[in-house]
Design an enzyme around this catalytic site. Structure first.
Site, PDB file in Angstrom:
ATOM      1  N   CYS A 253      23.904  12.854  29.320  1.00 44.65           N
ATOM      2  CA  CYS A 253      23.277  13.658  28.116  1.00 44.65           C
ATOM      3  C   CYS A 253      23.785  12.967  26.793  1.00 44.65           C
ATOM      4  O   CYS A 253      24.575  13.334  26.120  1.00 44.65           O
ATOM      5  CB  CYS A 253      23.731  14.909  28.193  1.00 44.65           C
ATOM      6  SG  CYS A 253      23.197  15.839  29.578  1.00 44.65           S
ATOM      7  N   ALA A 255      22.428  11.271  23.824  1.00 46.28           N
ATOM      8  CA  ALA A 255      22.194  11.303  22.350  1.00 46.28           C
ATOM      9  C   ALA A 255      22.853  12.408  21.452  1.00 46.28           C
ATOM     10  O   ALA A 255      23.549  13.253  21.866  1.00 46.28           O
ATOM     11  CB  ALA A 255      20.519  11.702  22.274  1.00 46.28           C
ATOM     12  N   GLY A 257      24.692   9.627  20.770  1.00 47.83           N
ATOM     13  CA  GLY A 257      25.338   8.358  21.322  1.00 47.83           C
ATOM     14  C   GLY A 257      26.692   8.145  20.839  1.00 47.83           C
ATOM     15  O   GLY A 257      27.211   7.109  21.172  1.00 47.83           O
ATOM     16  N   LYS A 259      29.497   9.334  22.148  1.00 48.78           N
ATOM     17  CA  LYS A 259      30.549   9.122  23.278  1.00 48.78           C
ATOM     18  C   LYS A 259      29.897   7.899  23.835  1.00 48.78           C
ATOM     19  O   LYS A 259      30.949   7.095  24.508  1.00 48.78           O
ATOM     20  CB  LYS A 259      30.703  10.351  24.079  1.00 48.78           C
ATOM     21  CG  LYS A 259      31.176  11.525  23.274  1.00 48.78           C
ATOM     22  CD  LYS A 259      31.524  12.642  24.295  1.00 48.78           C
ATOM     23  CE  LYS A 259      32.211  13.752  23.577  1.00 48.78           C
ATOM     24  NZ  LYS A 259      31.081  14.647  23.144  1.00 48.78           N
ATOM     25  N   ASP A 277      18.702  10.690  27.965  1.00 51.35           N
ATOM     26  CA  ASP A 277      18.627  11.875  27.215  1.00 51.35           C
ATOM     27  C   ASP A 277      17.340  12.459  27.540  1.00 51.35           C
ATOM     28  O   ASP A 277      16.413  11.653  27.945  1.00 51.35           O
ATOM     29  CB  ASP A 277      18.698  11.725  25.908  1.00 51.35           C
ATOM     30  CG  ASP A 277      19.108  13.079  25.055  1.00 51.35           C
ATOM     31  OD1 ASP A 277      20.515  13.427  24.885  1.00 51.35           O
ATOM     32  OD2 ASP A 277      18.187  14.031  24.723  1.00 51.35           O
ATOM     33  N   CYS A 375      31.231  21.226  23.901  1.00 52.82           N
ATOM     34  CA  CYS A 375      32.103  21.498  22.574  1.00 52.82           C
ATOM     35  C   CYS A 375      31.905  23.191  22.282  1.00 52.82           C
ATOM     36  O   CYS A 375      31.787  23.504  21.293  1.00 52.82           O
ATOM     37  CB  CYS A 375      31.433  20.770  21.321  1.00 52.82           C
ATOM     38  SG  CYS A 375      29.733  21.052  21.240  1.00 52.82           S
TER      39      CYS A 375
HETATM   40  C1  LIG Z   1      26.119  17.767  23.478  1.00 58.89           C
HETATM   41  S1  LIG Z   1      24.775  16.777  23.183  1.00 58.89           S
HETATM   42  C2  LIG Z   1      25.295  15.167  23.717  1.00 58.89           C
HETATM   43  C3  LIG Z   1      25.989  14.546  22.788  1.00 58.89           C
HETATM   44  C4  LIG Z   1      26.470  13.099  23.006  1.00 58.89           C
HETATM   45  N1  LIG Z   1      27.162  12.934  24.191  1.00 58.89           N
HETATM   46  C5  LIG Z   1      27.355  12.443  21.942  1.00 58.89           C
HETATM   47  O1  LIG Z   1      28.519  12.324  21.810  1.00 58.89           O
HETATM   48  O2  LIG Z   1      26.737  11.920  20.971  1.00 58.89           O
HETATM   49  C6  LIG Z   1      23.593  17.194  24.554  1.00 58.89           C
HETATM   50  C7  LIG Z   1      22.370  16.444  24.550  1.00 58.89           C
HETATM   51  O3  LIG Z   1      21.819  16.612  25.927  1.00 58.89           O
HETATM   52  C8  LIG Z   1      20.427  16.511  25.845  1.00 58.89           C
HETATM   53  N2  LIG Z   1      19.819  17.160  26.932  1.00 58.89           N
HETATM   54  C9  LIG Z   1      19.468  18.550  26.819  1.00 58.89           C
HETATM   55  N3  LIG Z   1      19.101  18.801  28.054  1.00 58.89           N
HETATM   56  C10 LIG Z   1      19.058  17.561  28.852  1.00 58.89           C
HETATM   57  C11 LIG Z   1      18.734  17.407  30.202  1.00 58.89           C
HETATM   58  N4  LIG Z   1      18.062  18.346  30.896  1.00 58.89           N
HETATM   59  N5  LIG Z   1      18.961  16.108  30.358  1.00 58.89           N
HETATM   60  C12 LIG Z   1      19.361  15.219  29.508  1.00 58.89           C
HETATM   61  N6  LIG Z   1      19.641  15.542  28.523  1.00 58.89           N
HETATM   62  C13 LIG Z   1      19.573  16.523  28.058  1.00 58.89           C
HETATM   63  C14 LIG Z   1      20.149  16.892  24.414  1.00 58.89           C
HETATM   64  O4  LIG Z   1      18.924  16.334  23.769  1.00 58.89           O
HETATM   65  C15 LIG Z   1      21.321  16.352  23.621  1.00 58.89           C
HETATM   66  O5  LIG Z   1      21.226  15.332  23.030  1.00 58.89           O
END
Ligand SMILES: C[S@@+](CC[C@H](N)C(=O)[O-])C[C@H]1O[C@@H](n2cnc3c(N)ncnc32)[C@H](O)[C@@H]1O
Length: 422
Positions: A253, A255, A257, A259, A277, A375
């Site tokens: 997951c 975006a 990006g 991490k 994502d 978070c």
């Molecule tokens: C908490 S954010 C991630 C932040 C990211 N790891 C960073 O550090 O920048 C959660 C992400 O999960 C994505 N997301 C939501 N449901 C998802 C799924 N079923 N499969 C993959 N990504 C998903 C969202 O679009 C979002 O970008």
């Protein structure tokens, strides 16, 4: 040349939209051209302090005005009660003017004028009375959330957390040490007239706190990819996963990006790093960051972490599941987020998180490790979810958990659990 619009009116329109259909103020704020800093502060201040304004309106008004006029009134109240650098006469007259152009304007403008003059006279008394109100009003949080934090953390900690949420964060950046040496970067900042403090949470990653009011794109090295704007708490999950050069690593997951970039730095460009994502708009931001940071070797995949067919049966040494969550550890960043937490949403998001954990764990090589992170500060999304899951999956062990509780850690709230496949 077009006449500059009344900034109080622009702020009130954004707030009224939020009141009527919960539309994210952020998206509207991004379109504001003139007087951006003032409008941003007023909109966020009004949204954040909703419980205080509603408490005041219950006492001072016979009935609640329609959303637009309520928004105008609160724009005025926020300036008079919470802003120090606003000239009171201008605050009242411009705010009253903002109400005039709509049907019903003149009557509402009169009411708004009277309430604002009362706030001007009785401001001190308002705060004395407010001090005696229950914490959810005084600190403007949903009662539901205060009650749940009190059950989880105790009353004193719940209050400290709500106080924390009411102070917008300073801007913190992480130095991309694979792009520039930390001392050299600090020197470049100094040459650009920016004195940035090393954040005490720094360890392997070096975080710098920027002075208030600096435009990020003007910080030296933005386009060169020398840094990423990121709260230090984001390093908790990556430290726990500790990806190494040469490994096959998945960020499921990924975006925008933040991490993934941190993991890329640890891997020193060696191995496979897949950033996945689900959402196209989020992938576009991920791609932008990939380009800015020059991470061409990182592979971006559009896919669903619940059903990761897009990964074609590949398996990984290390997986980060930084799942979507209710964000209750980062409420200071989004003025409107606190009003969107409820029992139904917690149940729904926890089911989604579990599905992602179920599927993600299936992509691990034997002996491989995953970090599940959020978070959020809610046990159902964190400790409880992970403990129950590991109990039902004896082929995995829970090796360690880390949690950042903001008033103690001094950074955003975060939870991370390290799980290993036997
Ligand atoms: C908490 S954010 C991630 C932040 C990211 N790891 C960073 O550090 O920048 C959660 C992400 O999960 C994505 N997301 C939501 N449901 C998802 C799924 N079923 N499969 C993959 N990504 C998903 C969202 O679009 C979002 O970008």
């Amino acid at each position: 040349m077009a006449k500059k619009r009344n900034s109080r009116l622009v702020a009130a329109e954004i707030i009224a939209l939020w009141m009527e259909n919960q539309s994210f103020p952020d998206r509207q704020l991004a379109k504001v051209q003139n007087d951006h800093a003032f409008i941003l502060e007023v909109v966020n201040g009004v949204v954040r302090n909703q419980n205080i304004f509603q408490w005041l309106e219950r006492q001072w008004l016979k009935k609640s005005p329609q959303p637009f006029f309520r928004a105008v009134l609160e724009v005025g109240l926020y300036q008079l009660l919470f802003m120090e650098n606003v000239e009171q006469y201008a605050a009242i007259s411009e705010t009253v003017d903002a109400a005039k152009g709509r049907p019903g304007g003149p009557g509402n403008a009169k009411m708004i004028n009277a309430v604002l003059r009362r706030a001007q006279r009785e401001g001190e008394k308002v705060f004395q009375l407010l001090e005696k109100q229950p914490a959810h009003i005084r600190l403007s949080h949903p009662k539901y959330l205060m009650d749940r934090w009190t059950r989880q953390y105790g009353e004193a900690a719940a209050i400290r957390l709500a106080e924390w949420d009411n102070h917008p964060p300073a801007t913190v950046l992480r130095i991309e040490q694979s792009a520039i040496d930390a001392d050299e970067f600090k020197e470049k900042l100094r040459e650009g007239g920016i004195e940035a403090e090393v954040h005490p949470f720094s360890s392997y990653e070096i975080f710098l706190q920027l002075p208030r009011g600096i435009a990020v794109k003007k910080v030296p090295g933005y386009s060169e990819g020398w840094f990423t704007i990121q709260d230090p708490a984001t390093s908790v999950a990556v430290d726990l996963l500790a990806p190494r050069p040469g490994e096959a690593v998945l960020d499921a997951c990924a975006a925008p990006g933040g991490k993934a970039a941190m993991m890329a730095g640890r891997m020193k460009g060696q191995g496979e790093l897949v950033a996945m994502d689900l959402h196209d708009d989020r992938i576009a931001v991920l791609q932008e960051n990939q380009k800015r940071l020059g991470l061409d070797w990182m592979e971006i995949v559009r896919g669903d972490a619940r059903k990761p067919q897009a990964l074609d049966g590949r398996t990984f040494d290390a997986i980060l599941l930084d799942v979507p969550c209710l964000n209750t550890g980062v409420l200071r960043r989004r003025a409107d987020a606190r009003w969107r937490v409820d029992e139904e949403r917690i149940g729904k998001i926890a089911r989604l998180q579990r599905e992602i954990l179920d599927a993600g764990a299936g992509l691990l090589k034997e002996g491989g490790r995953l970090v599940y992170s959020t978070c959020s500060l809610e046990a159902e999304e964190n400790e409880d979810l992970v403990a129950e899951w590991v109990q039902e999956h004896p082929e995995f062990v829970l090796e360690k958990t880390e949690k950042s509780f903001p008033p103690e850690s001094g950074v955003d709230g975060a939870f991370a659990a390290l799980i290993r496949r036997k």
